[in-house]
Enzyme design. Sequence first.
Site, PDB file in Angstrom:
ATOM      1  CG  ASN A 104      39.436  11.591  33.314  1.00  0.00           C
ATOM      2  OD1 ASN A 104      40.732  12.511  33.376  1.00  0.00           O
ATOM      3  ND2 ASN A 104      38.462  11.847  33.492  1.00  0.00           N
ATOM      4  CB  SER A 130      40.804  19.363  34.702  1.00  0.00           C
ATOM      5  OG  SER A 130      39.778  19.863  35.909  1.00  0.00           O
ATOM      6  CE  LYS A 185      41.381  15.924  34.792  1.00  0.00           C
ATOM      7  NZ  LYS A 185      40.300  14.733  34.815  1.00  0.00           N
ATOM      8  CG  HIS A 188      42.364  17.929  39.320  1.00  0.00           C
ATOM      9  ND1 HIS A 188      41.127  17.506  38.875  1.00  0.00           N
ATOM     10  CD2 HIS A 188      42.373  19.269  39.124  1.00  0.00           C
ATOM     11  CE1 HIS A 188      40.367  18.708  38.591  1.00  0.00           C
ATOM     12  NE2 HIS A 188      41.071  19.681  38.962  1.00  0.00           N
ATOM     13  CG  ASN A 189      39.940  13.823  38.168  1.00  0.00           C
ATOM     14  OD1 ASN A 189      40.170  14.972  38.022  1.00  0.00           O
ATOM     15  ND2 ASN A 189      39.291  12.991  37.359  1.00  0.00           N
ATOM     16  CD  GLU A 192      36.592  16.812  40.149  1.00  0.00           C
ATOM     17  OE1 GLU A 192      35.454  15.992  40.079  1.00  0.00           O
ATOM     18  OE2 GLU A 192      37.387  17.142  39.754  1.00  0.00           O
TER      19      GLU A 192
END
Length: 479
Positions: A104, A130, A185, A188-189, A192
């Site tokens: 990450n 992920s 990514k 994306h987090n 989330e």
Amino acid sequence: MSTTAQIGVTGLAVMGRNLARNFARNGYTVALHNRTASRTHDLVAEFGEEGIFVPTEAAKDFVAALERPRRLVIMVKAGEPTDAVIQEFAPLLEPGDMIIDGGNAHFADTRRRERELREQGIHFVGTGISGGEEGALHGPSIMPGGSAESYESLGPMLEKISAKAKDGAPCVTHVGPDGAGHFVKMVHNGIEYADMQLIGEAYQLLRDVAGYSPGQIAEIFRTWNTGRLDSYLIEITAQVLSHVDAASGEPFVDVVVDQAEQKGTGRWTVQIALDLGVPVSGIAEAVFARSLSGHAALRAASRDLAGPKAAPLSESEAAAFADRVEQALYASKIVSYTQGFHEIAAGSEEYGWDIDLGAIAAIWRDGCIIRAAFLDRIRAAYDTRPDLPSLLSDETFAREIAAAQDDWREVLVAATRQGVPAPGFAAALAYYDALRAERLPAALTQAQRDFFGAHTYRRVDREGTFHTLWGGDRSEVEA
């Protein structure tokens, strides 16, 4: 040592170990390396029957085991540990070889590393992965950046080990150059974080306002998971809420300390959004909610502050309220995804990545933490209109949110009246209302800025930039 391994993995903690096993299970010969050699040997001893592994201890032996072009996957902590591994292996590589960072990493670090290694002829592929440890083993969603040339060699391997959507499509795509993969990514987090916060708020409203027990709320979530809220996070929420702690006999959720931790990617999402000038208020509220939860002393000192006490509803009122919460949750989730995709689009424009938003939605349909049924519709929306300014501009989503808005507002009224915090729901609705407003108070803000700092303003009735001389006759001059 013979150069037989098609890919190598260094860093054999849980994620690295499972990713190596995934490659081996899919027929690839995998070279293994770890700073602590015992991990390498333990992996082979325990899982050696899953495929062909080439265990190594020395860095030079690890590199020598790889066929060219060498594909070397780094699965270590982001930051200095990643730089240290790159500095160890890069001198052993040759032009055309590639280093794949599956951690990450901050996308700015990835851009720097890609630029530095490109000068040596080495491809650096910053790759978002992920799905957690289970995804790494059984098929994650994979977001590789880097050069198109590196994807030609690496892409087929990633496609084979990735999760597969219901239509059979692999959940991987070449996101774009340099740091594009790690940027996506990161967002994306961030989504989330927002998704989890909204689900948490729905749970608390169902418990504190509707009066349901955790077990009853688990059943509500199971029902929701059969409809438009179908998603991994809704599914596991039902499992968590139905779990009873063996030691105490209490609902598991009641024995967990209510302080949520974070590793930083959500915070990065908000920080970069500020740099790009993109409003991600829902994601920001989720980050701040986690931060607030961790200030135990502050919360303890504030517990006696005045406020209403929640009064549980009747059975029929509770059922009706649960339906309204479903509407509010769905609408707020769409807003969170809207904000996330807006940030990806802004990052793509800022850094010249040319990211295909429909392709991103497609690879998030399985394998990743935010996988959800409506991502297929998000993919379709962007495929139909690649220039779609916002998911809220899509006719279907706009219609659904229009139908949900009254219940969304009623849920927030109930939360406010009964003193139940719902910052994620509130931020999402405020964003929605700000977008649809004919006029915003930003006009007053800009006038104030001109008053105290001569920052100028633009007018609605003619072109140009102006400043008012606020002392004396307050005449207007063109800046």
